[in-house]
Design a protein around this motif. Structure first.
Motif, PDB file in Angstrom:
ATOM      1  N   LYS A   9      33.044  40.420  41.215  1.00 15.81           N
ATOM      2  CA  LYS A   9      33.929  39.476  40.526  1.00 15.81           C
ATOM      3  C   LYS A   9      34.358  38.367  41.490  1.00 15.81           C
ATOM      4  O   LYS A   9      34.403  37.192  41.105  1.00 15.81           O
ATOM      5  CB  LYS A   9      35.147  40.221  39.966  1.00 15.81           C
ATOM      6  CG  LYS A   9      36.059  39.354  39.155  1.00 15.81           C
ATOM      7  CD  LYS A   9      35.385  38.857  37.902  1.00 15.81           C
ATOM      8  CE  LYS A   9      36.362  38.032  37.085  1.00 15.81           C
ATOM      9  NZ  LYS A   9      35.693  37.184  36.118  1.00 15.81           N
ATOM     10  N   GLU A  12      31.581  35.914  41.761  1.00 13.85           N
ATOM     11  CA  GLU A  12      31.537  35.029  40.589  1.00 13.85           C
ATOM     12  C   GLU A  12      32.575  33.919  40.699  1.00 13.85           C
ATOM     13  O   GLU A  12      32.279  32.759  40.418  1.00 13.85           O
ATOM     14  CB  GLU A  12      31.782  35.841  39.310  1.00 13.85           C
ATOM     15  CG  GLU A  12      30.660  36.752  38.918  1.00 13.85           C
ATOM     16  CD  GLU A  12      31.022  37.621  37.716  1.00 13.85           C
ATOM     17  OE1 GLU A  12      31.978  37.296  36.989  1.00 13.85           O
ATOM     18  OE2 GLU A  12      30.336  38.643  37.518  1.00 13.85           O
ATOM     19  N   ILE A  13      33.787  34.277  41.112  1.00  8.72           N
ATOM     20  CA  ILE A  13      34.862  33.295  41.241  1.00  8.72           C
ATOM     21  C   ILE A  13      34.514  32.255  42.300  1.00  8.72           C
ATOM     22  O   ILE A  13      34.662  31.053  42.090  1.00  8.72           O
ATOM     23  CB  ILE A  13      36.197  33.998  41.586  1.00  8.72           C
ATOM     24  CG1 ILE A  13      36.661  34.865  40.410  1.00  8.72           C
ATOM     25  CG2 ILE A  13      37.269  32.983  41.957  1.00  8.72           C
ATOM     26  CD1 ILE A  13      37.782  35.838  40.731  1.00  8.72           C
ATOM     27  N   MET A  15      31.523  31.425  43.434  1.00  8.16           N
ATOM     28  CA  MET A  15      30.397  30.590  43.007  1.00  8.16           C
ATOM     29  C   MET A  15      30.865  29.504  42.042  1.00  8.16           C
ATOM     30  O   MET A  15      30.337  28.394  42.047  1.00  8.16           O
ATOM     31  CB  MET A  15      29.312  31.450  42.363  1.00  8.16           C
ATOM     32  CG  MET A  15      28.532  32.269  43.364  1.00  8.16           C
ATOM     33  SD  MET A  15      27.323  33.367  42.614  1.00  8.16           S
ATOM     34  CE  MET A  15      26.101  32.167  42.079  1.00  8.16           C
ATOM     35  N   GLU A  16      31.846  29.824  41.223  1.00 13.42           N
ATOM     36  CA  GLU A  16      32.361  28.852  40.252  1.00 13.42           C
ATOM     37  C   GLU A  16      33.278  27.824  40.904  1.00 13.42           C
ATOM     38  O   GLU A  16      33.166  26.629  40.652  1.00 13.42           O
ATOM     39  CB  GLU A  16      33.126  29.590  39.150  1.00 13.42           C
ATOM     40  CG  GLU A  16      33.677  28.681  38.076  1.00 13.42           C
ATOM     41  CD  GLU A  16      34.472  29.455  37.044  1.00 13.42           C
ATOM     42  OE1 GLU A  16      35.476  28.895  36.556  1.00 13.42           O
ATOM     43  OE2 GLU A  16      34.114  30.596  36.732  1.00 13.42           O
ATOM     44  N   LYS A  17      34.187  28.284  41.782  1.00 14.97           N
ATOM     45  CA  LYS A  17      35.220  27.395  42.320  1.00 14.97           C
ATOM     46  C   LYS A  17      34.951  26.914  43.743  1.00 14.97           C
ATOM     47  O   LYS A  17      35.653  26.028  44.224  1.00 14.97           O
ATOM     48  CB  LYS A  17      36.573  28.111  42.287  1.00 14.97           C
ATOM     49  CG  LYS A  17      37.020  28.449  40.881  1.00 14.97           C
ATOM     50  CD  LYS A  17      38.372  29.097  40.877  1.00 14.97           C
ATOM     51  CE  LYS A  17      38.806  29.371  39.447  1.00 14.97           C
ATOM     52  NZ  LYS A  17      40.150  29.912  39.386  1.00 14.97           N
ATOM     53  N   ASN A  18      33.986  27.523  44.431  1.00 10.35           N
ATOM     54  CA  ASN A  18      33.638  27.199  45.821  1.00 10.35           C
ATOM     55  C   ASN A  18      34.695  27.624  46.833  1.00 10.35           C
ATOM     56  O   ASN A  18      34.462  27.509  48.032  1.00 10.35           O
ATOM     57  CB  ASN A  18      33.328  25.709  46.006  1.00 10.35           C
ATOM     58  CG  ASN A  18      32.064  25.303  45.309  1.00 10.35           C
ATOM     59  OD1 ASN A  18      31.096  26.041  45.281  1.00 10.35           O
ATOM     60  ND2 ASN A  18      32.072  24.124  44.726  1.00 10.35           N
ATOM     61  N   ARG A  63      24.613  27.863  48.462  1.00  4.41           N
ATOM     62  CA  ARG A  63      24.821  26.824  47.444  1.00  4.41           C
ATOM     63  C   ARG A  63      23.619  25.893  47.403  1.00  4.41           C
ATOM     64  O   ARG A  63      23.120  25.547  46.330  1.00  4.41           O
ATOM     65  CB  ARG A  63      26.103  26.051  47.739  1.00  4.41           C
ATOM     66  CG  ARG A  63      26.301  24.800  46.905  1.00  4.41           C
ATOM     67  CD  ARG A  63      26.447  25.032  45.421  1.00  4.41           C
ATOM     68  NE  ARG A  63      27.702  25.673  45.144  1.00  4.41           N
ATOM     69  CZ  ARG A  63      27.972  26.324  44.020  1.00  4.41           C
ATOM     70  NH1 ARG A  63      27.070  26.387  43.072  1.00  4.41           N
ATOM     71  NH2 ARG A  63      29.118  26.904  43.833  1.00  4.41           N
ATOM     72  N   ASP A  67      21.206  25.343  44.249  1.00  2.00           N
ATOM     73  CA  ASP A  67      21.053  24.000  43.684  1.00  2.00           C
ATOM     74  C   ASP A  67      19.614  23.507  43.704  1.00  2.00           C
ATOM     75  O   ASP A  67      19.229  22.657  42.914  1.00  2.00           O
ATOM     76  CB  ASP A  67      21.950  23.007  44.428  1.00  2.00           C
ATOM     77  CG  ASP A  67      23.430  23.242  44.145  1.00  2.00           C
ATOM     78  OD1 ASP A  67      23.752  23.940  43.152  1.00  2.00           O
ATOM     79  OD2 ASP A  67      24.266  22.732  44.911  1.00  2.00           O
TER      80      ASP A  67
END
Length: 147
Positions: A9, A12-13, A15-18, A63, A67
């Motif tokens: 979890k 996931e956080i 990866m979403e918010k950096n 990242r 990308d």
């Protein structure tokens, strides 16, 4: 919560918010700062995060790698004519009333496009895109296992 689930979890956080703050994770998971720091240390060991004062940031190399992966739409377009021919040829020997396992991939998606006209099929796939093609067969079933 099991440490592995909590770390997933946290991944996931991040990866979403950096970026994540230790204090926010403490509140979110209702665990001690030490527990969160251990989680971040474990994630740093596998190069998911880089620990910084008060929290952690998403690893730049990871990242950049994420990308650099082209989207499924771009991969579908690349060499589409060839993939479509392969899909048509691969689907020819398959007849109705069978169980078919289709892996993920853009060429496999092309195969699925030619199989959806068959009757009473049981499709098993790990690909949302392939499953989406197969659901158009009214008499067939699609099984999309998790994981």
């Amino acid at each position: 919560m099991v440490p592995e689930n909590r770390r997933n979890k946290i991944k996931e956080i991040i990866m979403e918010k950096n970026f994540v703050r230790v204090a926010d994770l403490v509140n979110l998971f209702n665990v001690s700062e030490e527990t969160i720091r251990r989680d971040l240390t474990q994630l740093e060991k596998i190069n998911v995060v880089k620990k910084i004062y008060g929290g952690a940031v998403f690893q730049d190399e990871l990242r950049n790698a994420i990308d650099s992966i082209p989207s499924i739409l771009k991969r579908k377009e690349k060499n589409f004519a060839e993939k479509d021919k392969i899909g048509q040829k691969a689907a020819e020997p398959i007849k109705s009333n069978q169980i078919i396992v289709l892996d993920a991939g853009t060429t496999t998606w092309c195969i699925a496009r030619y199989l959806k006209k068959l009757k009473n099929m049981f499709f098993i796939t790990n690909s949302i895109n392939v499953a989406n093609e197969c659901i158009y067969s009214k008499t067939s079933s699609v099984y999309l296992p998790g994981g």
